[in-house]
Enzyme design. Structure first.
Site, PDB file in Angstrom:
ATOM      1  N   GLU A 285     -10.197   1.826   3.535  1.00  0.00           N
ATOM      2  CA  GLU A 285      -9.907   2.934   2.614  1.00  0.00           C
ATOM      3  C   GLU A 285     -11.171   3.391   1.897  1.00  0.00           C
ATOM      4  O   GLU A 285     -11.447   4.592   1.800  1.00  0.00           O
ATOM      5  CB  GLU A 285      -8.852   2.480   1.611  1.00  0.00           C
ATOM      6  CG  GLU A 285      -8.470   3.464   0.540  1.00  0.00           C
ATOM      7  CD  GLU A 285      -7.497   2.842  -0.456  1.00  0.00           C
ATOM      8  OE1 GLU A 285      -7.729   2.991  -1.671  1.00  0.00           O
ATOM      9  OE2 GLU A 285      -6.528   2.194  -0.026  1.00  0.00           O
TER      10      GLU A 285
ATOM     11  N   SER B 244       0.832  -1.199   0.000  1.00  0.00           N
ATOM     12  CA  SER B 244       0.000   0.000   0.000  1.00  0.00           C
ATOM     13  C   SER B 244       0.866   1.247   0.000  1.00  0.00           C
ATOM     14  O   SER B 244       1.932   1.275   0.600  1.00  0.00           O
ATOM     15  CB  SER B 244      -0.923   0.022   1.223  1.00  0.00           C
ATOM     16  OG  SER B 244      -1.724   1.191   1.209  1.00  0.00           O
TER      17      SER B 244
ATOM     18  N   HIS C 182      -7.658  -3.637   4.607  1.00  0.00           N
ATOM     19  CA  HIS C 182      -7.091  -2.275   4.495  1.00  0.00           C
ATOM     20  C   HIS C 182      -7.832  -1.492   3.418  1.00  0.00           C
ATOM     21  O   HIS C 182      -8.234  -0.343   3.611  1.00  0.00           O
ATOM     22  CB  HIS C 182      -5.604  -2.374   4.172  1.00  0.00           C
ATOM     23  CG  HIS C 182      -4.966  -1.113   3.660  1.00  0.00           C
ATOM     24  ND1 HIS C 182      -5.188  -0.640   2.368  1.00  0.00           N
ATOM     25  CD2 HIS C 182      -4.121  -0.236   4.226  1.00  0.00           C
ATOM     26  CE1 HIS C 182      -4.510   0.478   2.190  1.00  0.00           C
ATOM     27  NE2 HIS C 182      -3.847   0.746   3.301  1.00  0.00           N
ATOM     28  N   ASN C 183      -8.023  -2.111   2.260  1.00  0.00           N
ATOM     29  CA  ASN C 183      -8.694  -1.430   1.152  1.00  0.00           C
ATOM     30  C   ASN C 183     -10.166  -1.155   1.467  1.00  0.00           C
ATOM     31  O   ASN C 183     -10.717  -0.142   1.042  1.00  0.00           O
ATOM     32  CB  ASN C 183      -8.576  -2.257  -0.121  1.00  0.00           C
ATOM     33  CG  ASN C 183      -7.174  -2.208  -0.710  1.00  0.00           C
ATOM     34  OD1 ASN C 183      -6.231  -1.749  -0.069  1.00  0.00           O
ATOM     35  ND2 ASN C 183      -7.018  -2.693  -1.919  1.00  0.00           N
TER      36      ASN C 183
ATOM     37  N   LYS D  72      -4.476  -6.901   3.475  1.00  0.00           N
ATOM     38  CA  LYS D  72      -4.506  -5.826   2.481  1.00  0.00           C
ATOM     39  C   LYS D  72      -5.934  -5.599   1.981  1.00  0.00           C
ATOM     40  O   LYS D  72      -6.347  -4.457   1.738  1.00  0.00           O
ATOM     41  CB  LYS D  72      -3.585  -6.159   1.315  1.00  0.00           C
ATOM     42  CG  LYS D  72      -3.577  -5.127   0.176  1.00  0.00           C
ATOM     43  CD  LYS D  72      -3.262  -3.725   0.673  1.00  0.00           C
ATOM     44  CE  LYS D  72      -2.861  -2.754  -0.430  1.00  0.00           C
ATOM     45  NZ  LYS D  72      -3.690  -2.684  -1.591  1.00  0.00           N
TER      46      LYS D  72
END
Length: 471
Positions: free
Chosen positions: A191, A130, A187-188, A184
């Protein structure tokens, strides 16, 4: 035959692959890159770096240039292309060599690939990356998970190139299996949620308060200097100030209001559904991106359902203060939902995730980096068995201090006809999770009424069914 002296090879010399290689070279590592696109190979060859980087257009020559055990990193689009590249390079590798997938691959695909390559004597792990173009070049957040022994081979490289916060690299071994890709993915999802929350904050400022780009720029500038300090608030500040050379119009006002996506937010929502875990802020963000694509329907609906009430009456400053609280509160909820999902996934998939370390490596380099991640790190460092982030006393103090502003903004937006669904979803989630008694007993009664699905009682043990229509 090339001498075997390059420490890592990168397949895929797009923006991310090229910049990661240059980052490695600048840190003194000898690295090689390969791409089928001759222009990308040529572009890498022209780059100026402190160390040594070589671009190859021949796959065999590229593979043979790597020192053993070979470490080959893939930065190509997720999906079938990853499988295609793996199939192409596998015959050129030897037992003990290592393949790293640095793309946004779906976590179950990573499991499948790891098992297949293990049977051939090859190591494989997925690693979330990232930080975008700038992060790749100057320091990303890295989330490697899978074969821990294989990770140790490249650990010095990744610790060197990762972003640093207080001298600590923003990379850690995440866990077994596809845990790196899973983290990840979440995480996205976070986001997506924070981006939607900021967009709705902009919507309230623009429609409700009638603020100009310059005014919004100053507000976000001020917020970014306080507790809201984060990468996404920072770039929003800059967006509010950008005009193309020679233009007097804010570029933002010229961008079509249809949001694109690459699917990772959707994956987060889908997997959360499978885990039976609510992530309402993330789900709403995904839905709003989808709704934005129906532009022609929205245009037609706007002419049918006219509503003149959107401007908010009264002094602007109290609403700006409340907006700051609402964005802060709702961002905390987005983080909390993401961390809860990681906690449940860790149990479901035996990942043994260390949430304090994950928060630590997200503090720098990545898109969702923010000052608040230090609070998350401290909460899970203090209690690694913390079942939900909102149960930490320090975080509870911050949440309690922002609730009033959140309620003011959500209720005002609803009355004015301004859509801020992610703020509202965050508040409703909070109100539900803090409810000792939810109205779910009604749902259980209904299920038993029409389907004899049974229910449990609070006054006695057992499972019960009632013939609700019996006289």
């Amino acid at each position: 035959m090339q001498s075997e002296n390059y420490e890592l090879g990168m397949i895929g010399l797009g923006v991310m692959g090229r910049n990661l290689l240059l980052n490695m070279a600048d840190h003194g590592f000898k690295v090689a890159g390969y791409d089928k696109d001759a222009a990308k190979v040529e572009a890498l060859g022209k780059e100026k770096v402190k160390g040594e980087v070589k671009a190859f257009s021949g796959l065999s020559e590229f593979i043979n240039s790597l020192q053993k055990p070979r470490a080959v990193m893939l930065l190509v689009p997720a999906g079938k292309i990853v499988d295609s590249v793996i199939e192409e390079i596998t015959p050129l590798l030897d037992k003990g060599d290592l393949i790293i997938d640095g793309g946004n691959s779906y976590f179950t695909d990573t499991n499948r690939r790891a098992e297949s390559l293990k049977s051939k004597g090859l190591h494989f792990f997925g690693m979330g990356v990232s930080g975008g173009e700038e992060g790749a070049r100057n320091g990303p957040s890295l989330m490697p998970g899978g074969d821990q022994e294989a990770y140790k081979v490249v650990k010095p490289i990744f610790e060197a190139i990762a972003a640093k916060v207080k001298g600590e690299p923003c990379v850690t071994y995440i866990g077994p299996g596809a845990s790196g890709n899973f983290v990840k993915m979440v995480h996205n999802g976070i986001e997506y949620a924070i981006m939607q929350l900021i967009a709705e904050t902009y919507e309230f400022m623009r429609k409700g308060l009638g603020l100009s780009g310059d005014q919004m720029h100053q507000i976000f500038k001020q917020w970014n200097e306080g507790r809201q300090q984060s990468f996404l608030v920072e770039i929003t500040r800059d967006i509010f100030a950008y005009k193309e050379p020679g233009s007097t119009t804010l570029l933002l006002d010229l961008i079509k209001d249809e949001a694109r996506s690459k699917g990772t937010g959707k994956w987060t929502s889908q997997v959360a559904m499978d885990l039976q875990l609510p992530i309402t802020a993330i789900d709403t963000a995904v839905s709003m991106r989808d709704l934005s694509k129906y532009k022609s329907i929205r245009v037609t609906a706007s002419s049918i359902y006219k509503d003149s009430k959107q401007k908010v009456d009264g002094d602007q400053q109290p609403f700006i203060n409340a907006l700051e609280e609402s964005l802060y509160f709702s961002t905390i909820i987005a983080y909390a939902q993401g961390m809860h999902m990681l906690s449940q996934a860790s149990k479901e998939f035996n990942y043994d995730l260390k949430l304090d370390e994950i928060a630590l490596i997200w503090r720098g380099g990545c898109i969702i980096r923010s000052t608040f991640l230090e609070d998350i790190h401290q909460a899970f460092k203090k209690n690694r068995a913390l079942p939900h982030m909102l149960l930490d006393s320090g975080i509870a103090d911050k949440v309690n201090g922002a609730i009033a502003g959140t309620r003011k903004i959500v209720s005002t937006a609803v009355a004015a006809g301004i859509s801020i669904p992610a703020h509202a979803a965050s508040l409703s989630y909070f109100d539900a999770i803090r409810s000792e008694h939810m109205p779910s007993n009604m749902i259980q009664a209904q299920r038993d009424y029409f389907g004899a699905h049974t229910y449990e009682r609070v006054d006695k043990e057992g499972v019960f069914h009632t013939p609700w229509t019996a006289k």
